[in-house]
Every structure is written in C-alpha cells, then in structure tokens.
Design a protein around this motif. Structure first.
Motif, PDB file in Angstrom:
ATOM      1  N   VAL A   1      -0.351   8.507  16.869  1.00 44.71           N
ATOM      2  CA  VAL A   1      -0.538   7.088  16.567  1.00 44.71           C
ATOM      3  C   VAL A   1      -2.029   6.757  16.584  1.00 44.71           C
ATOM      4  N   VAL A   2      -2.516   6.219  15.476  1.00 45.14           N
ATOM      5  CA  VAL A   2      -3.905   5.790  15.365  1.00 45.14           C
ATOM      6  C   VAL A   2      -3.921   4.284  15.183  1.00 45.14           C
ATOM      7  N   GLY A   3      -4.662   3.585  16.018  1.00 49.39           N
ATOM      8  CA  GLY A   3      -4.740   2.138  15.926  1.00 49.39           C
ATOM      9  C   GLY A   3      -4.686   1.513  17.301  1.00 49.39           C
ATOM     10  N   ASP A   4      -4.850   0.206  17.330  1.00 52.00           N
ATOM     11  CA  ASP A   4      -4.807  -0.521  18.588  1.00 52.00           C
ATOM     12  C   ASP A   4      -4.209  -1.892  18.326  1.00 52.00           C
ATOM     13  N   GLY A   5      -3.903  -2.604  19.379  1.00 45.70           N
ATOM     14  CA  GLY A   5      -3.330  -3.926  19.221  1.00 45.70           C
ATOM     15  C   GLY A   5      -2.587  -4.357  20.461  1.00 45.70           C
ATOM     16  N   PRO A   6      -2.015  -5.555  20.434  1.00 46.62           N
ATOM     17  CA  PRO A   6      -1.400  -6.126  21.640  1.00 46.62           C
ATOM     18  C   PRO A   6      -0.162  -5.384  22.114  1.00 46.62           C
ATOM     19  N   ASP A   7       0.424  -4.529  21.269  1.00 49.75           N
ATOM     20  CA  ASP A   7       1.652  -3.836  21.643  1.00 49.75           C
ATOM     21  C   ASP A   7       1.408  -2.410  22.146  1.00 49.75           C
ATOM     22  N   ARG A   8       0.146  -2.022  22.298  1.00 52.08           N
ATOM     23  CA  ARG A   8      -0.136  -0.619  22.614  1.00 52.08           C
ATOM     24  C   ARG A   8       0.470  -0.175  23.938  1.00 52.08           C
ATOM     25  N   ALA A   9       0.323  -0.948  24.977  1.00 54.10           N
ATOM     26  CA  ALA A   9       0.820  -0.531  26.290  1.00 54.10           C
ATOM     27  C   ALA A   9       2.332  -0.359  26.265  1.00 54.10           C
ATOM     28  N   ARG A  10       3.040  -1.280  25.645  1.00 52.84           N
ATOM     29  CA  ARG A  10       4.498  -1.175  25.571  1.00 52.84           C
ATOM     30  C   ARG A  10       4.925   0.058  24.786  1.00 52.84           C
ATOM     31  N   LEU A  11       4.256   0.315  23.664  1.00 54.51           N
ATOM     32  CA  LEU A  11       4.613   1.450  22.829  1.00 54.51           C
ATOM     33  C   LEU A  11       4.316   2.777  23.535  1.00 54.51           C
ATOM     34  N   ALA A  12       3.190   2.831  24.226  1.00 49.29           N
ATOM     35  CA  ALA A  12       2.837   4.045  24.959  1.00 49.29           C
ATOM     36  C   ALA A  12       3.864   4.342  26.050  1.00 49.29           C
ATOM     37  N   ALA A  13       4.394   3.295  26.665  1.00 48.90           N
ATOM     38  CA  ALA A  13       5.418   3.483  27.691  1.00 48.90           C
ATOM     39  C   ALA A  13       6.733   3.950  27.083  1.00 48.90           C
ATOM     40  N   LEU A  14       7.019   3.505  25.848  1.00 49.06           N
ATOM     41  CA  LEU A  14       8.248   3.908  25.163  1.00 49.06           C
ATOM     42  C   LEU A  14       8.224   5.388  24.794  1.00 49.06           C
ATOM     43  N   ALA A  15       7.037   5.905  24.465  1.00 48.44           N
ATOM     44  CA  ALA A  15       6.938   7.275  23.976  1.00 48.44           C
ATOM     45  C   ALA A  15       5.773   7.997  24.641  1.00 48.44           C
ATOM     46  N   PRO A  16       5.927   8.367  25.904  1.00 48.67           N
ATOM     47  CA  PRO A  16       4.818   9.028  26.613  1.00 48.67           C
ATOM     48  C   PRO A  16       4.453  10.389  26.013  1.00 48.67           C
ATOM     49  N   GLU A  17       5.355  10.970  25.216  1.00 51.44           N
ATOM     50  CA  GLU A  17       5.057  12.266  24.604  1.00 51.44           C
ATOM     51  C   GLU A  17       4.196  12.132  23.353  1.00 51.44           C
ATOM     52  N   ALA A  18       4.104  10.939  22.803  1.00 55.27           N
ATOM     53  CA  ALA A  18       3.294  10.719  21.600  1.00 55.27           C
ATOM     54  C   ALA A  18       1.812  10.690  21.967  1.00 55.27           C
ATOM     55  N   ARG A  19       0.972  10.987  20.993  1.00 55.95           N
ATOM     56  CA  ARG A  19      -0.472  10.959  21.210  1.00 55.95           C
ATOM     57  C   ARG A  19      -1.053   9.690  20.609  1.00 55.95           C
ATOM     58  N   PHE A  20      -1.633   8.837  21.451  1.00 58.93           N
ATOM     59  CA  PHE A  20      -2.262   7.593  21.007  1.00 58.93           C
ATOM     60  C   PHE A  20      -3.771   7.808  20.977  1.00 58.93           C
ATOM     61  N   LEU A  21      -4.364   7.716  19.803  1.00 59.18           N
ATOM     62  CA  LEU A  21      -5.786   8.054  19.639  1.00 59.18           C
ATOM     63  C   LEU A  21      -6.692   6.831  19.542  1.00 59.18           C
ATOM     64  N   GLY A  22      -6.131   5.616  19.559  1.00 57.02           N
ATOM     65  CA  GLY A  22      -6.967   4.430  19.442  1.00 57.02           C
ATOM     66  C   GLY A  22      -7.402   4.203  18.014  1.00 57.02           C
ATOM     67  N   THR A  23      -8.315   3.278  17.828  1.00 57.45           N
ATOM     68  CA  THR A  23      -8.805   2.957  16.490  1.00 57.45           C
ATOM     69  C   THR A  23      -9.751   4.031  15.979  1.00 57.45           C
ATOM     70  N   ARG A  24      -9.539   4.476  14.769  1.00 53.62           N
ATOM     71  CA  ARG A  24     -10.424   5.441  14.114  1.00 53.62           C
ATOM     72  C   ARG A  24     -10.723   4.928  12.711  1.00 53.62           C
ATOM     73  N   THR A  25     -11.941   5.152  12.251  1.00 52.41           N
ATOM     74  CA  THR A  25     -12.338   4.684  10.924  1.00 52.41           C
ATOM     75  C   THR A  25     -13.170   5.753  10.216  1.00 52.41           C
ATOM     76  N   GLY A  26     -13.430   5.526   8.934  1.00 49.61           N
ATOM     77  CA  GLY A  26     -14.348   6.357   8.175  1.00 49.61           C
ATOM     78  C   GLY A  26     -13.979   7.829   8.158  1.00 49.61           C
ATOM     79  N   VAL A  27     -14.987   8.668   8.301  1.00 45.11           N
ATOM     80  CA  VAL A  27     -14.810  10.123   8.229  1.00 45.11           C
ATOM     81  C   VAL A  27     -13.824  10.601   9.287  1.00 45.11           C
ATOM     82  N   ASP A  28     -13.905  10.038  10.474  1.00 46.97           N
ATOM     83  CA  ASP A  28     -13.021  10.424  11.571  1.00 46.97           C
ATOM     84  C   ASP A  28     -11.563  10.198  11.182  1.00 46.97           C
ATOM     85  N   LEU A  29     -11.277   9.033  10.593  1.00 46.39           N
ATOM     86  CA  LEU A  29      -9.910   8.725  10.174  1.00 46.39           C
ATOM     87  C   LEU A  29      -9.466   9.645   9.041  1.00 46.39           C
ATOM     88  N   ALA A  30     -10.341   9.889   8.089  1.00 47.25           N
ATOM     89  CA  ALA A  30     -10.006  10.757   6.957  1.00 47.25           C
ATOM     90  C   ALA A  30      -9.636  12.158   7.432  1.00 47.25           C
TER      91      ALA A  30
END
Length: 354
Positions: A209-238
């Motif tokens: 999961v790439v991105g951030d927002g008000p639902d991040r904590a709830r979503l991270a708790a729902l799926a602790p096995e998923a990888r949350f990378l935060g906001t990424r842009t530009g070359v990093d996102l590509a």
C-alpha cells in the motif's frame, strides 16, 4: 488567455486533482496561456476535521473581489465545489462573468460514507452549483452519461494524461525481499477509496500500500501482514509500480483514476471493479481485468503481458489533455459571453418597450 483557476484541492494534498491542474498549468504556459491559481493559501483557513491536509478557506467577498481585480483574468475555471470554488462562483455570478467548472469527485458518495446524508440531496446541490457554469468538464464517457441522467447540462469531455517518460517499464528492486506476487494499491487512504476491500482479499504473495490519509491506522490494523510504504512520488513511485505484479484498484467512486494510467505506463496490469473510471480506462483493452469479484480479477491479471499495458498507456498524453481543457475553457467562455450579450440585449429591448 489569462486563466484564473479556483481550487480547494491544492498542496499539501497529493491527489489526481492537484496533479491534473499542475499539468494543465505547465502545458498552458507553452500554449500562450497565463494560468494563475486561487487556493486556500490565499485566505485564512482551517483544517477539515478528521482530514487535516484539506483546508477550509474563508474567502470573504471583498478580499476575493480584490484578488480578482488584481489578477484581471480573461477566463475563469472553478475546479472544485469547496469553499474557494463556491466563493469564486458567487463572485462570477455577481459580476456577470462566464466560467467553467469540472467534476472531479463524487461528493455525494463520499459524504454518504461518512454521514447519513441522502445522495439525492447532494446531487441536487451539485446540479445547482455546476448548472450556473457555461460548461462543466467530465473525464469519461460513462461519467458524462451518468451525470446527464441526473440532470446535469453543458457537459464537456476532458480526459487525463500520464508522463510516459517518468512512468515506464524498468528493472526495479524497489520491492526487493517481499514475497511474490506483489499486489499494489496507490492512493489516498480514506474510506471512500475502499482500500479495506483490497486488504481483505485472499491473495498469495504480498499486498503493498502506497499513500497516506485519515484511514491509515485503521487499515494497518486490519492487515498487519500488508506493507504500508507511505506517500511516494516521482521516480520513487515509478520504481514501485515497475516492481509490482498487479495494480489493484478497489475504488467504487473515482471518476477517473490517474493512478490507473501510471500503473499501465509502467507495464503493470490492472485489477478493478467494472465501474466508472476502470470501465473507461481499461474496459476491453486487455490491459487489465474488471470483475465484480476483485480477487478473481487480481489473480487473472497476473497473466497479462506487460507490453500490452504500456501500449494502452501511450494513448494518453498530458498534451492532448491540455488541448481539450483549454479548448473547453475558450468555447465555454464564448458561449457564456454570447449568452450574457443576449440577455442584456433582451433586457434593453424590454425597457424600450416599456
């Protein structure tokens, strides 16, 4: 053309509206257009409760009129229906200025997801808001058909683009060490994006999961096995797109989805529901799988050739998007100016008859 673009969606927000407007401004300067933005940064503002990156501006009428006088625009485009957009609309109507609007966001569905507000009420307000414009831009044929059915008028098509030099297939170790296949989501982590549906899928490999927002904590708790990378842009996102195996787009409410084009441009096949946005971008192209069963779509997308995805993305350019946008602005301005002249002429005739 000196174009004033009034928008509530602006930095520090990271979303498709902001990116689209930035690309329009960049392309416009090469087309002889002088774009000027009117945003929450021009007025006192407060953070939206529960969504602090969105600012609610207090655009007092006198200050707004002074800003308009200083900018002296020849054309006006109102990009959003928030406090800045509403204030700009009110000022245009008071001064008899024609303007265009654009329909980026399904606010009725977003609001209904957070509060018990009937969608019919919200759509009635939006019809009134956009009905005063000389033209309202929509991103896809299916959205145009839907809004026409809801009573919206003067709709104009404005597609989106993608930077295919930045977003491209490449060898990438951005997600190295994660168990494959890699299923990727990129976007705002908010309830309307339906990210929980993606995280709930029974899929092999790893969900990223790439991105951030008000639902991040709830979503991270729902799926602790998923990888949350935060906001990424530009070359990093590509590089992240290029390293993944399938892009999963669980939204049921997006009007387009620029991230779909970014993924395809990197050779990443798409799995999504058959709704507005994916239907228009992916459809029957073979660059993705649309299915009411999102798990089935994600697994089927694994077999799609990456070259097919890239080929489809090359059909979309920001240059063509800008050509449509500025042509719409000019056409709608002429339409509105003509209507204003007709109304003044009719009023003058009635006075003479009286």
């Amino acid at each position: 053309m000196r174009l004033l673009i009034a928008t509530d969606a602006w930095h520090p927000q990271v979303n498709g509206v902001v990116r689209s407007l930035e690309h329009m401004a960049q392309a416009g300067r090469g087309l002889g257009v002088d774009p000027v933005f009117l945003t929450h940064q021009d007025f006192p503002s407060l953070p939206l409760p529960g969504y602090p990156e969105i600012r609610l501006a207090y655009a007092a009428r006198r200050k707004l009129e002074a800003r308009l006088a200083a900018i002296a625009p020849t054309h006006i485009h109102i990009a959003t229906e928030g406090t800045v957009g509403y204030a700009a609309r009110r000022c245009c109507l008071a001064q008899g200025r024609p303007f265009t609007t654009s329909y980026h966001t399904r606010f009725p569905e977003y609001l209904a997801a957070r509060a018990p507000v009937p969608q019919a009420w919200s759509y009635a307000w939006l019809r009134r808001f956009h009905g005063a414009a000389s033209g309202t831009m929509v991103s896809t044929p299916s959205l145009e058909r839907e809004l026409t059915g809801r009573g919206f008028t003067n709709l104009m098509r404005w597609t989106r683009g993608v930077d295919t030099d930045l977003f491209r297939p490449q060898d990438s170790d951005a997600l190295e060490g994660l168990r494959r296949p890699l299923f990727l989501f990129v976007g705002r982590l908010a309830v309307e994006k339906n990210v929980a549906a993606f995280l709930a899928l029974d899929l092999p490999g790893t969900k990223v999961v790439v991105g951030d927002g008000p639902d991040r904590a709830r979503l991270a708790a729902l799926a602790p096995e998923a990888r949350f990378l935060g906001t990424r842009t530009g070359v990093d996102l590509a590089r992240i797109y290029a390293a993944a195996d399938v892009f999963v787009f669980p939204s049921l409410t997006d009007t387009f989805g620029i991230v779909l084009l970014e993924a395809l441009a990197c050779g990443l096949p798409v799995a999504a529901y058959p709704v507005t946005g994916p239907v228009d971008v992916v459809g029957e192209t073979g660059a993705g799988v649309l299915d009411a069963d999102l798990r089935r779509a994600a697994l089927a997308a694994l077999s799609i050739p990456r070259a097919r995805c890239r080929e489809e993305a090359l059909r979309y350019t920001w240059a063509e998007s800008a050509r449509q946008f500025y042509a719409n602005v000019e056409l709608a301005h002429q339409r509105g100016a003509s209507r204003e002249r007709t109304e003044k002429s009719t009023a003058a005739g009635m006075v003479e008859l009286g």
